[in-house]
Enzyme design. Sequence first.
Site, mmCIF file in Angstrom:
data_model
loop_
_atom_site.group_PDB
_atom_site.id
_atom_site.type_symbol
_atom_site.label_atom_id
_atom_site.label_comp_id
_atom_site.label_asym_id
_atom_site.label_seq_id
_atom_site.Cartn_x
_atom_site.Cartn_y
_atom_site.Cartn_z
ATOM 1 N N GLY A 95 41.285 25.873 45.436
ATOM 2 C CA GLY A 95 41.367 27.076 46.384
ATOM 3 C C GLY A 95 41.069 28.091 45.981
ATOM 4 N N ASN A 96 41.352 29.456 46.600
ATOM 5 C CA ASN A 96 41.170 30.697 46.158
ATOM 6 C C ASN A 96 42.213 31.581 46.808
ATOM 7 O OD1 ASN A 96 40.049 32.206 48.638
ATOM 8 N ND2 ASN A 96 38.632 30.257 48.376
ATOM 9 N N ARG A 97 42.074 32.889 45.945
ATOM 10 C CA ARG A 97 42.995 33.927 46.295
ATOM 11 C C ARG A 97 43.017 34.777 47.502
ATOM 12 N NH1 ARG A 97 43.542 37.169 40.884
ATOM 13 N NH2 ARG A 97 44.657 38.496 41.997
ATOM 14 N N SER A 98 41.984 34.419 48.557
ATOM 15 C CA SER A 98 41.967 35.237 49.667
ATOM 16 C C SER A 98 43.271 35.207 50.429
ATOM 17 C CB SER A 98 40.709 34.606 50.444
ATOM 18 O OG SER A 98 40.497 35.072 51.719
ATOM 19 N N ALA A 105 36.573 33.456 52.100
ATOM 20 C CA ALA A 105 36.096 33.016 51.046
ATOM 21 C C ALA A 105 36.011 31.642 50.994
ATOM 22 C CB ALA A 105 37.295 33.568 49.938
#
Length: 398
Positions: free
Chosen positions: A204-207, A272
């Site tokens: 995943g990502n930090r969005s 994102a």
Amino acid sequence: MLLGVAGGIAAYKSAEILRRLTETGHSVRVLPTASALEFVGAATFEALSGHPVRTGVFADVPSVPHVKLGQEADLVVVAPATADLMARAAQGRADDLLTAALLTARCPVLFAPAMHTEMWEHPATRANVELLRSRGVVVLEPASGRLTGQDTGPGRLPDPAEIADLARLLLERADALPRDLAGRRVVVSAGGTREALDPVRYLGNRSSGRQGYALARVAAQRGAAVTLVSAHTSDLAAPAAVDVVHAGSAAELREAMLAAAKGADAVVMAAAVADFRPVSLVGHKIKKSAAEPDPLRLAKNPDILVELVGGREPGQMVVGFAAETGDEHHDALHYGREKLVRKGCDLLVVNAVGDGRAFEVADNAGWLLGADGTESVLANGSKGLLASRVWDAVAARL
Ligand code: C5P
């Protein structure tokens, strides 16, 4: 600031709105109507605001509060605004302290309506809302959902966090919410995708989704019909009057965006999206073993923005976002310009990221690049402010 509270059941939420407004360091005076005090006691507003609370114009007469309060305000928020309060405001009545203050205020005025669907849809209320809007009052679209009893429909007070965000936006920029997207349909993606490795793990990502939610919220309050395709976000309330579609992975987001983009006037890719996904999804939780784990094998995800640009309908605008950092060769803006050409979108918002900027925070800044060669600086401010600048550019080109 002045916080007007009219007499509807949603008045109980005004205490939360008051707390959020004071938390940003503003001095807030609460002006309830007499009916509002049937729902919430004056002591609650006095304790949370630190100021006395009156409803009539005959208390503290020497300080002329019915004139002064409005004159000195930087912003008036009325939440909830009932059908009756809006009717009185539209008529220019001054039969209590709140309506008198509304007549003397020259600052931005934000009404957050809350009432039953029948009242909201009644021609009398519609006419009052139109009249107030024509005079520059920002009358929010209410949310849809559960009303006082078992009934549901449009007429719910927008979430207190959303009202506080929109109040901040009007303080930053008084003309941030014109009704220039009325009759338009727009699609916005938000949040970060998750690419499953096994039933419990993902890449995943930090969005946080905050920029995309701000874009959806501002578009809806500028009159657009909005579809928000939401990947994973931090704990964000659904914006009022927005149709939310949930998507988990890049593949789901792609499908939802391509479907929603049909017939839309503008499509904004603020999500994102993972560029890669694990080649295969393991059907069971990958076990920890003594041996070193196998290296992760990744496959490339389709670039949704490029696909949306390829399938763009005549007159449709496609807007991308680019989170960039500079390096020893070039700055973030340089890479943004390259990306605008590579992606082929009509507008590209370039955010300089790193050092705690852009991701997971309330504020944002950057540049807005147009395929027509225009470039403007997006000064630091709330994500709502950045959203309002993006919609300015979209509305001007539609
Ligand atoms: O190429 P990059 O990921 O930096 O570009 C960012 C822009 O492209 C964003 O608007 C993002 O939503 C979009 N994007 C996409 N599909 C991907 C990756 C990014 O639509 N697979």
